[in-house]
Design an enzyme around this catalytic site. Sequence first.
Site, short mmCIF file in Angstrom:
data_model
loop_
_atom_site.label_atom_id
_atom_site.label_comp_id
_atom_site.label_asym_id
_atom_site.label_seq_id
_atom_site.Cartn_x
_atom_site.Cartn_y
_atom_site.Cartn_z
N GLU A 1 -3.27 -32.21 20.60
CA GLU A 1 -2.19 -32.09 19.61
C GLU A 1 -1.09 -33.12 19.88
O GLU A 1 -0.49 -33.66 18.95
CB GLU A 1 -1.62 -30.67 19.63
CG GLU A 1 -2.62 -29.66 19.09
CD GLU A 1 -2.33 -28.24 19.52
OE1 GLU A 1 -1.81 -27.48 18.70
OE2 GLU A 1 -2.64 -27.88 20.67
N ASN B 1 7.60 -30.54 22.71
CA ASN B 1 7.15 -29.23 22.23
C ASN B 1 8.07 -28.19 22.87
O ASN B 1 7.88 -27.82 24.03
CB ASN B 1 5.69 -29.03 22.65
CG ASN B 1 5.12 -27.71 22.17
OD1 ASN B 1 5.84 -26.88 21.59
ND2 ASN B 1 3.84 -27.50 22.40
N ARG C 1 7.09 -31.10 17.81
CA ARG C 1 6.22 -30.08 17.24
C ARG C 1 7.10 -28.98 16.64
O ARG C 1 8.01 -28.46 17.30
CB ARG C 1 5.36 -29.46 18.33
CG ARG C 1 4.54 -28.33 17.79
CD ARG C 1 3.86 -27.54 18.87
NE ARG C 1 3.11 -26.45 18.26
CZ ARG C 1 2.90 -25.29 18.84
NH1 ARG C 1 3.36 -25.06 20.06
NH2 ARG C 1 2.22 -24.36 18.24
N ARG D 1 -2.98 -10.88 21.33
CA ARG D 1 -2.72 -10.53 19.92
C ARG D 1 -3.95 -9.86 19.31
O ARG D 1 -5.08 -10.24 19.62
CB ARG D 1 -2.38 -11.79 19.11
CG ARG D 1 -0.98 -12.29 19.35
CD ARG D 1 -0.76 -13.63 18.70
NE ARG D 1 -0.85 -14.71 19.66
CZ ARG D 1 -0.79 -15.99 19.35
NH1 ARG D 1 -0.64 -16.38 18.11
NH2 ARG D 1 -0.89 -16.92 20.29
N HIS E 1 -1.70 -23.74 14.21
CA HIS E 1 -2.62 -24.63 14.95
C HIS E 1 -3.12 -25.78 14.07
O HIS E 1 -4.17 -26.36 14.35
CB HIS E 1 -3.88 -23.88 15.46
CG HIS E 1 -3.66 -22.92 16.57
ND1 HIS E 1 -4.49 -21.82 16.74
CD2 HIS E 1 -2.77 -22.88 17.57
CE1 HIS E 1 -4.10 -21.14 17.80
NE2 HIS E 1 -3.05 -21.78 18.33
#
Length: 399
Positions: free
Chosen positions: A383, A7, A90, A240, A179
């Site tokens: 993940e 990742n 990823r 965010r 996601h």
Amino acid sequence: MNVLVINAGSSSLKYQLINVEKHDVLAKGICERVGTAGAFHKHGIDDNEVVIDAEMADHNQAMALVLESLTSGPTKAIDSLEEIDAIGHRVVQGGSYFDKSVLIDEDVIQKIDELAELAPLHNKAALMGIHACQQHMPGKPMVAVFDTSFFQTLPPKAYMYPIPYEMYEKHAIRKYGAHGTSHRYISQRAAAFLDEPLEDLKLITCHLGNGCSISAIDHGVAVDTSMGLTPLDGLMMGTRCGSIDPAIVTYLIDHENLTAQEVNDLMNKKSGLLGISGLSNDLRTIRTASEEGHERAQLAYEMYSNSVKKFIGSYIAVLGGVDAIVLTAGVGENCEKMRRMIFSGLNSIGIELDPEKNKERGYEREISSDDSRVRVIVIPTNEEYMIARDTYRIVEQLG
Ligand code: AMP
């Protein structure tokens, strides 16, 4: 099969070496501040973790350090690189090209590069990871697993934005989601936990961490999600803002004399829990401060829970009911108080938490009351395992 899961971020390289059949993590770690002063490499599992200060000019050098740590010295997990059967990467943005994970070839690399327009930092970083692996392990099969592919099933009424259609045709402006690997994983695990086929369930999956997203999954098919063209849309997050009145953007440009890029930074890095509380993006800090009477921390806490509650309500309408709501990530898995606030007052629509179960810690678990018509469950996300499993499936087909 041993799969190295990579990742890559713009200045980081996270990895896990996973034996897929045994569901076993053989090694993991992260290289941070790659390409800057003060770079370091953390490697190892739990108590065996070591932190090494090391110069890493780029992802290529970071990868060399990772492979050295995997194969030699006190942290060694395998004898040689031959024991790595495949690599899973990823990739954040797969655009409309990829509705599932794919074997990486030159065409895939070129498309990931092309899509970097939509996720400049992330896709370029993934490419750096891919190129570093090609350099150090030439010929090793590699698979790209996209954050967006799970949401390629969204119908046009969910993925289109009500702006002139030409903007979609010209710039591919639409909802892609993010996601997706996490939502896919927790929806599958939720079905297994409930002991029912995924195809029989209406699920709402909530990934609540520093980044937050929520999805409506109708009989195994994603039909809506909160993140949009970029991961800025939807729920309020750590830094965010999530969905806000779009007119705020032009208002800030006009009245604060900001450039478009500065407004982008303000919405991505200075908003959310951090922007409202003025303290932190970390929910634990916000919770402590609000309990000590910090009014803006309390407000931030309430806004975060309200943001999730509103999306849950709208997705119940989208799905025409819901069988189970699934929570994951740092906040969803761990924060009893936030879960209590999100689900407060929903008894009338058949959602009720069991206060005692909500306090419990553990692995996959149900936290709704016996009387709750809708089941609420907590599933820790994984993940990396999902990326390893996709890689295994694709590489195994190669024979
Ligand atoms: P993630 O992005 O999944 O790593 O989640 C990070 C967020 O989870 C941060 O806001 C943390 O404050 C929050 N978090 C982690 N553990 C807890 C906890 N025990 N209680 C409340 N929030 C937590």
